[in-house]
Design a protein around this motif. Structure first.
Motif, PDB file in Angstrom:
ATOM      1  N   ASN A   1     -25.280 -12.905  13.477  1.00 55.40           N
ATOM      2  CA  ASN A   1     -24.315 -12.477  12.693  1.00 55.40           C
ATOM      3  C   ASN A   1     -25.040 -12.245  11.270  1.00 55.40           C
ATOM      4  O   ASN A   1     -25.892 -13.162  10.780  1.00 55.40           O
ATOM      5  N   ARG A   2     -24.592 -11.460  10.509  1.00 58.53           N
ATOM      6  CA  ARG A   2     -25.115 -10.981   9.071  1.00 58.53           C
ATOM      7  C   ARG A   2     -24.763 -12.403   8.187  1.00 58.53           C
ATOM      8  O   ARG A   2     -25.329 -12.226   7.209  1.00 58.53           O
ATOM      9  N   ARG A   3     -23.913 -13.081   8.537  1.00 54.21           N
ATOM     10  CA  ARG A   3     -23.591 -14.165   7.562  1.00 54.21           C
ATOM     11  C   ARG A   3     -24.255 -15.573   8.070  1.00 54.21           C
ATOM     12  O   ARG A   3     -23.764 -16.474   7.638  1.00 54.21           O
ATOM     13  N   TYR A   4     -25.096 -15.331   9.024  1.00 52.93           N
ATOM     14  CA  TYR A   4     -26.007 -16.538   9.561  1.00 52.93           C
ATOM     15  C   TYR A   4     -26.550 -17.283   8.280  1.00 52.93           C
ATOM     16  O   TYR A   4     -27.317 -16.952   7.679  1.00 52.93           O
TER      17      TYR A   4
ATOM     18  N   CYS B   1     -20.901 -12.206   1.253  1.00 52.24           N
ATOM     19  CA  CYS B   1     -21.898 -12.330   2.196  1.00 52.24           C
ATOM     20  C   CYS B   1     -23.206 -12.700   1.609  1.00 52.24           C
ATOM     21  O   CYS B   1     -23.394 -12.626   0.171  1.00 52.24           O
TER      22      CYS B   1
ATOM     23  N   ASN C   1     -19.342 -18.489   3.225  1.00 52.38           N
ATOM     24  CA  ASN C   1     -18.463 -17.760   4.151  1.00 52.38           C
ATOM     25  C   ASN C   1     -17.183 -18.141   4.104  1.00 52.38           C
ATOM     26  O   ASN C   1     -17.005 -19.432   4.015  1.00 52.38           O
TER      27      ASN C   1
ATOM     28  N   ARG D   1     -25.606 -10.789   0.680  1.00 50.39           N
ATOM     29  CA  ARG D   1     -25.999  -9.886  -0.079  1.00 50.39           C
ATOM     30  C   ARG D   1     -25.326  -9.614  -1.619  1.00 50.39           C
ATOM     31  O   ARG D   1     -25.905  -9.070  -2.465  1.00 50.39           O
TER      32      ARG D   1
ATOM     33  N   GLU E   1     -21.042  -3.263   3.489  1.00 50.35           N
ATOM     34  CA  GLU E   1     -20.521  -3.652   4.572  1.00 50.35           C
ATOM     35  C   GLU E   1     -19.120  -4.610   4.354  1.00 50.35           C
ATOM     36  O   GLU E   1     -18.062  -4.676   5.208  1.00 50.35           O
ATOM     37  N   CYS E   2     -19.450  -5.475   3.224  1.00 49.83           N
ATOM     38  CA  CYS E   2     -18.168  -6.273   2.967  1.00 49.83           C
ATOM     39  C   CYS E   2     -16.903  -5.347   2.634  1.00 49.83           C
ATOM     40  O   CYS E   2     -15.736  -5.664   2.945  1.00 49.83           O
TER      41      CYS E   2
ATOM     42  N   TYR F   1     -25.131 -18.626   6.052  1.00 52.35           N
ATOM     43  CA  TYR F   1     -24.711 -18.183   4.662  1.00 52.35           C
ATOM     44  C   TYR F   1     -23.541 -19.354   4.238  1.00 52.35           C
ATOM     45  O   TYR F   1     -22.641 -19.609   4.745  1.00 52.35           O
TER      46      TYR F   1
ATOM     47  N   GLU G   1     -19.551 -17.729  12.793  1.00 55.05           N
ATOM     48  CA  GLU G   1     -20.310 -16.831  12.271  1.00 55.05           C
ATOM     49  C   GLU G   1     -21.823 -17.410  11.474  1.00 55.05           C
ATOM     50  O   GLU G   1     -22.687 -16.964  11.521  1.00 55.05           O
TER      51      GLU G   1
END
Length: 765
Positions: free
Chosen positions: A120-123, A181, A128, A183, A160-161, A125, A114
């Motif tokens: 992916n929104r956790r790119y 995440c 994770n 955010r 989202e989480c 990150y 991810e």
């Protein structure tokens, strides 16, 4: 319709166990609830068709999440109460049964994929994690493992989480307490050495570039600070050693993955599996001749300590460097515990590093990296910490009482014991430091509190050494709580602990070989053979020992040539002959040698049957200038030298009887080495000595256990992992139909002392 109330113990909190139960129960159309309970166990109530109830029990065992470990499933049939549906309830602080506090787990491949997926929104990150991986113990304030009991509690989940958290079909994130995440999760920042914030869009890339330019960067990880630098630049490594006041102790090297580490060391498939496991320890492996790592990283040694990036933060940092591997050593001042907060980093690391890469998640429990090596083809723990601690060790005996153990002074680990479980603290370190002493007490109290041990009714186990800090701390603890106290002899704790760890029964012989331990005769022991019956804990016979070496002060362990002066003085050598044989050129060294010689002649010394000091002494024959800058250095360097040598058995030993003891007198070997050191290669000499001392320990055991009914041999102590000593011991005992057994679940060095203390104190009636 029937109902079961089930309690599951083991590693079942912090590993996605409740969401797993929720999914399975829903598929079987059962009703009830699941919840974490205050002893780190999981409680399940299910009711429904009897056939499905038993299918659920089977699913618990065979379909559990990958990191979960089940020790026990206790269930009782109950009267159904008419639940409609299934719920993950709020956790309870009540304790039904004790269970495992979850250790920290390396990032799983799913989370890493991810992080590396641009869609992916956790790119990219760096924090994770999921139900199967990430920090656990290092961020836990206490049990049960719920977000509000961790340092993640201050991060409120975004929409989202929260959707992932509440989605029963999301296998890895449904009720996963540590998820976050970009955010809503922890944030990274880069600071200079004065802790002035550096404005940058990407702190990780900036830190990687600084490291590539030769700067040294402190990196806040999951269990404490690391210090990161280039491993390929001699000047950078030298600068790090100078600043850290660490002249020769090896640094660990972290690589992006095992494909990178294969460029540095030789590894096989088993090594790769250990490095890539959820525990992701440091593993000592033979260096490749063409390794690009600077020789200053582990000077004079044959093996490199390597490990992989076990968090997304480490992975992203390494990914952005040119080498894809770095020195990644503990963020501490020499002799002090690793820093875990910014205050410590600012005050203690600013003189070492140029920059700080920091996140804002609090580290609750300091956790050092674990270390493993191979001896005799078996993997042996040298440090049991991240990935292992504080998971309990289940033993094949039932303790008669609860125990709190304070361990030894070197490589300290404390522990508690109850029922058939021993729980060891994370690695604490040497207790010369006041901060390490505070850490030990805090770590023990954490376990006592979370496992519900009664400090007033428990027995406190301490080492017999009158000068040990751990002993003093244990005595103070017992007085504060009004608890009873028991002293356990250091080497008996070593060998009895290994025998229990190996599940042995009957009469066992144990060889304890290390540097120092307080003997029952008030002398220093460190090369002893014990015989004991596993059914009579606390009762042992010391049947054999190595011959004494005279010790005049602690300085003898720092400058081993002093040991040789003292030893040869005891053997009647003339001082001028010792000067000639050693050929020391430093007047101060000669002066020290003469001082030791005269002290021994006047009887001003402490006799020590110490394997560690014997090895140090021989190291000084091969290299008269050798000194100890870290614990065990002469022995480690001698073993490293031996890896390039060809061992042969050195003869001329004696086994005199000394009262009730058989002694191993190695004076003939020492004389032989003194004679042949100019004609034999140093590597052959080192290999031959180490192999021979192991072989003759085997002979000593064989001579001293005749008629005692011994069926198993265990070996422990810091010197027991020496490859050549172990080979010699194994080869000699093979002719007796015996094999020396090293521990499986505990380190053989002094980290294993607390384990033995817990078992012995818990079994003595």
């Amino acid at each position: 319709m029937k109902a079961f109330r089930i309690v599951v113990t083991g590693l079942v909190q912090g590993v996605g166990f409740r969401p797993f139960v929720d999914r399975v129960v829903r598929q079987m159309k059962l009703n009830g609830y699941v919840r974490n309970v205050g002893g780190s166990e999981v409680e399940v109530w299910i009711e429904g068709d009897e056939e499905y109830l038993y299918e659920f029990l089977a699913a618990l065992l065979y379909e559990k999440p990958p990191p979960a470990l089940i020790d026990e499933v206790v269930f009782e049939e109950e009267i159904p109460v008419g639940y409609t549906g299934f719920t993950i309830l709020k956790s309870s602080e009540a304790r039904i049964l004790r269970s495992n506090i979850p250790p920290d787990l390396a990032v799983c491949r799913h989370c890493l994929e991810e992080v590396l997926d641009p869609l992916n929104r956790r790119y990219m990150y760096p924090f994770n994690s999921c139900a199967w991986c990430g920090p656990r113990f290092s961020m836990m304030h206490g049990s049960p493992y719920d977000r509000e009991n961790t340092s993640m509690s201050k991060y409120m989940l975004c929409d989202e989480c929260l959707r992932e958290y509440n989605d029963p079909e999301n296998i890895r994130r449904h009720h996963a307490q540590g998820i976050s995440c970009p955010r809503d999760g922890p944030k990274l920042a880069l600071y200079d050495k004065d802790f002035t914030h550096i404005n940058t869009r990407d702190p990780i890339k900036e830190a990687a570039q600084l490291i590539d330019e030769g700067y040294i960067v402190a990196v806040k990880g999951i269990g404490g600070y690391h210090i990161a630098s280039l491993a390929t630049d001699d000047e950078v490594v030298h600068r790090l050693r100078t600043r850290k006041k660490r002249p020769r102790k090896p640094f660990a090297v972290m690589g992006l993955d095992t494909s990178i580490l294969e460029l540095l060391v030789y590894m096989d498939e088993r090594d790769r599996e250990i490095l890539e496991s959820p525990r992701a320890p440091i593993l000592l492996l033979p260096k490749r001749e063409d390794s690009p790592v600077s020789r200053l990283v582990s000077p004079g040694l044959s093996h490199e300590g390597v490990f992989i990036a076990y968090t997304p933060l480490h992975f992203l940092l390494l990914m952005n460097t040119k080498d894809k591997f770095l020195i990644m050593t503990s963020g501490n001042v020499s002799g002090e515990p690793m820093c875990r907060d910014e205050e410590c980093a600012k005050n203690r690391l600013a003189s070492i590093v140029d920059y700080f890469l920091v996140h804002d998640r609090d580290i609750v429990n300091r956790v050092d990296d674990s270390v493993i090596r191979r001896t005799g083809g078996e993997y042996v723990l040298l440090r049991r910490s991240r990935g292992y601690a504080p998971s309990w060790i289940k033993v094949p005996v039932e303790l008669q009482r609860e125990v709190i153990a304070f361990g030894g002074d070197l490589n300290n680990v404390g522990g508690i014991g109850f029922e058939d479980k021993v729980v060891l603290t994370q690695y604490i370190g040497d207790l010369e430091s006041y901060n390490a002493q505070v850490d030990l007490v805090n770590a023990i109290e954490y376990l006592v509190r979370n496992y519900g041990v009664d400090s007033e009714r428990a027995v406190i186990a301490v080492d017999k050494h009158p000068s040990y800090h751990s002993r003093r701390l244990g005595i103070e603890y017992s007085r504060r709580h009004g608890a009873g106290i028991i002293e356990i002899q250091h080497h008996y704790a070593h060998v009895f602990g290994v025998a229990v760890d190996r599940g042995l029964s009957g009469v066992v012989a144990g060889l304890a070989i290390d540097g120092v331990g307080w003997g029952d005769d008030s002398t220093i022991w460190g090369g002893e053979v014990f015989v004991f019956d596993m059914d009579k804990p606390g009762v042992y016979r010391r049947v054999a020992s190595i011959d004494h070496i005279p010790l005049t002060s602690d300085r003898d362990t720092v400058k081993p040539f002093r040991l040789l002066y003292g030893y040869l003085a005891k053997k009647g050598w003339d001082i001028r002959e010792i000067d000639r044989v050693l050929g020391l050129r430093d007047d101060n060294h000669i002066l020290e040698g003469h001082l030791v010689y005269n002290m021994v002649k006047r009887g001003r010394y402490t006799p020590a049957s110490s394997t560690g000091r014997l090895i140090d002494m021989v190291a000084s024959i091969i290299d008269p200038g050798i000194e100890r800058s870290f614990e065990g250095e002469p022995a480690i360097r001698l073993e490293a030298m031996a890896f390039n040598g060809v061992p042969r058995l050195l003869e001329d030993v004696r086994f005199p009887i000394d009262g009730n003891l058989v002694r191993l007198d190695v004076y003939g070997i020492i004389s032989r080495i003194l004679e042949e050191r100019s004609s034999m290669k140093p590597c052959d000499l080192a290999a031959s000595f180490l192999y021979s001392i192991g072989y003759y320990y085997g002979e000593l055991i064989a001579a001293s256990i005749k008629g005692s009914g011994v069926s198993n041999i265990v070996v422990s102590g810091g010197a027991s992992v020496n490859e050549y000593i172990y080979r010699g011991l194994r080869d000699r005992l093979a002719s007796e139909g015996l094999k020396p057994l090293l521990p499986l679940n505990i380190p053989p060095n002094d980290e294993g002392i607390a384990f033995g203390q817990v078992i012995i104190a818990g079994l003595i009636r």
